[in-house]
Write an enzyme that holds these catalytic residues in place. Structure first.
Site, short mmCIF file in Angstrom:
data_model
loop_
_atom_site.label_atom_id
_atom_site.label_comp_id
_atom_site.label_asym_id
_atom_site.label_seq_id
_atom_site.Cartn_x
_atom_site.Cartn_y
_atom_site.Cartn_z
N GLY A 160 6.10 28.60 37.89
CA GLY A 160 7.03 27.61 38.46
C GLY A 160 8.47 27.97 38.18
O GLY A 160 9.31 27.11 37.89
N GLY B 38 11.92 26.02 39.05
CA GLY B 38 12.16 24.62 38.67
C GLY B 38 13.30 24.44 37.68
O GLY B 38 13.92 25.41 37.22
N ARG C 244 6.52 29.52 44.70
CA ARG C 244 5.67 29.36 45.90
C ARG C 244 6.07 30.35 46.99
O ARG C 244 5.23 30.88 47.69
CB ARG C 244 5.82 27.93 46.43
N ASP D 191 0.56 30.35 43.49
CA ASP D 191 0.34 28.92 43.28
C ASP D 191 -0.60 28.83 42.09
O ASP D 191 -1.48 29.68 41.92
CB ASP D 191 -0.32 28.36 44.56
N SER E 145 4.52 22.32 37.18
CA SER E 145 3.77 21.07 37.13
C SER E 145 4.33 20.14 38.19
O SER E 145 5.55 20.09 38.39
CB SER E 145 3.91 20.42 35.77
N TYR F 22 1.28 10.17 36.41
CA TYR F 22 1.93 11.35 35.82
C TYR F 22 1.51 11.47 34.34
O TYR F 22 1.19 12.55 33.86
CB TYR F 22 3.45 11.22 35.95
N LYS G 241 -0.57 14.52 32.65
CA LYS G 241 0.02 15.29 31.55
C LYS G 241 -0.86 15.22 30.30
O LYS G 241 -1.03 16.21 29.59
CB LYS G 241 1.42 14.77 31.24
N PRO H 115 8.58 17.64 26.11
CA PRO H 115 9.94 17.13 26.25
C PRO H 115 9.93 15.69 26.77
O PRO H 115 8.99 15.27 27.46
CB PRO H 115 10.59 18.05 27.29
N SER I 188 14.49 13.95 37.22
CA SER I 188 15.24 13.33 36.11
C SER I 188 16.74 13.28 36.41
O SER I 188 17.42 12.33 36.05
CB SER I 188 14.96 14.04 34.78
#
Length: 346
Positions: free
Chosen positions: A13, A16, A38, A64, A86, A162, A166, A189, A204
């Site tokens: 990922g 991100g 991706r 992926d 994620s 979520y 997680k 985190p 966020s």
């Protein structure tokens, strides 16, 4: 004598929010990085190849987390893997199974299985404090630590998908490591703020923009745990490099009530609308203090909260994100992930 080859690691990922800062940090520390994205040609990943050292030491792989063969190609030759990819859905989750559970849990297992078959030395999995918070049986007044796990049944009842994803993914990762002799460490985190490297506004940051611009709904005056994105990258590299690291690590150094955060921001930037804040009537909020002592004992030195908040706003101002959100049809909204912070309508 020829120079020693750079140690090679893989970051899933890679495009991100957290992963981009981690890639930047790894390159600055002399690592060769394989980053999975991706689509390597997507403009939203262009920032990665502009990082210092990227031309020589960064390779992007189209993969992926549900595609084991593509993952294997990216992990080949790597001594360490950072599993950061994620799903963080900003919109309401309609189908929890396909939207978050499968990519989080099956995706994590796929990564670990590939790491086992490729004899990877260490895997660092990014989890979240949402796998810690929601535990009604934790002793009141005692800060939550790594031994505290969210109650999955409670999270399902409250539709906190979520958190369910997680929690299950992190438990699965640690169990897999134990059972298969793979060195797996997890980092949890809390709410991550700070400047972005990627062009797309992440969930966020959307929350902080909502706070600054004064979204339509008031927020409850609750305890917010905040960490700087640059400190999360530091934490991930620290647990990777420290041989003695094991188990899970909470990365949540700062906490502040919503109202106090608004006052801090208004002092520095008085000219924004800011969200309204209501007293929290629910005294049983799951958001009680949590401890990052284990990570700090490993040598982690996070920055002060004020620096993180002000650097975030400076970044939004510089990139005109705060202006953009004022455009027509650009209603400022609270990502569904954070609906727990919404004050109930009168």
């Amino acid at each position: 004598m020829a120079p020693l080859p750079s140690p090679q690691v893989c970051v899933t990922g890679g495009g991100g929010y957290v992963a981009s800062w981690l890639v930047k940090l790894l390159l600055s520390r002399g690592y060769a990085v394989h980053a999975t994205v991706r689509d390597p040609c997507d403009p939203k990943n262009a920032h990665l190849m502009q990082l210092d050292g990227a031309a020589e030491s960064l390779r992007l792989f189209k993969a992926d987390v549900l595609d084991s063969a593509a993952l294997a190609a990216a992990v080949e030759g790597c001594e360490g893997v950072f599993h950061v990819a994620s799903p963080v859905p900003a919109d309401k989750i309609v189908d929890p199974e396909s939207e978050v559970m499968v990519p989080a849990v099956k995706g994590t297992l796929n990564v670990l299985e590939v790491c086992s078959s490729m004899k990877v030395r260490k895997v660092v999995v990014v989890s979240s404090t949402s796998s810690v918070y929601f535990n009604p049986n934790w002793p009141q007044g005692k800060p939550k630590d790594e031994s505290c796990w969210s109650d999955k049944k409670l999270c399902v009842e409250k539709k906190l998908w979520y958190s369910v994803a997680k929690t299950v993914a992190e438990e699965t990762a640690l169990e897999y490591g134990e059972k298969n002799g793979l060195n797996v460490v997890t980092v949890c985190p809390c709410l991550v703020f700070g400047p972005q490297l990627q062009p797309i506004v992440n969930a966020s940051s959307e929350l902080l923009i909502y706070v600054i611009k004064g979204g339509p709904n008031a927020m409850v005056d609750t305890l917010l745990h905040i960490v700087d994105v640059r400190d999360v990258a530091d934490a991930l590299l620290l647990v990777y490099e420290k041989q003695e690291s094991s188990g899970r690590y909470i990365s949540a150094p700062n906490y502040i009530k919503t109202k106090a955060m608004l006052e801090l921001l208004k002092k520095a930037y008085p000219n924004y609308n800011y969200v309204k804040c209501k007293a929290n009537v629910d005294q049983n909020s799951p958001l009680t203090p949590i401890s990052s002592a284990k990570l700090k004992n490993l040598g982690w030195k996070p920055r002060e909260l004020e620096e993180t908040l002000l650097d975030s706003i400076e970044y939004y101002r510089k990139t005109e994100i705060l202006q953009d959100a004022e455009g027509e049809g650009q209603a400022c909204r609270l990502p569904d992930l954070f609906q727990i912070l919404n004050a109930a309508e009168e």
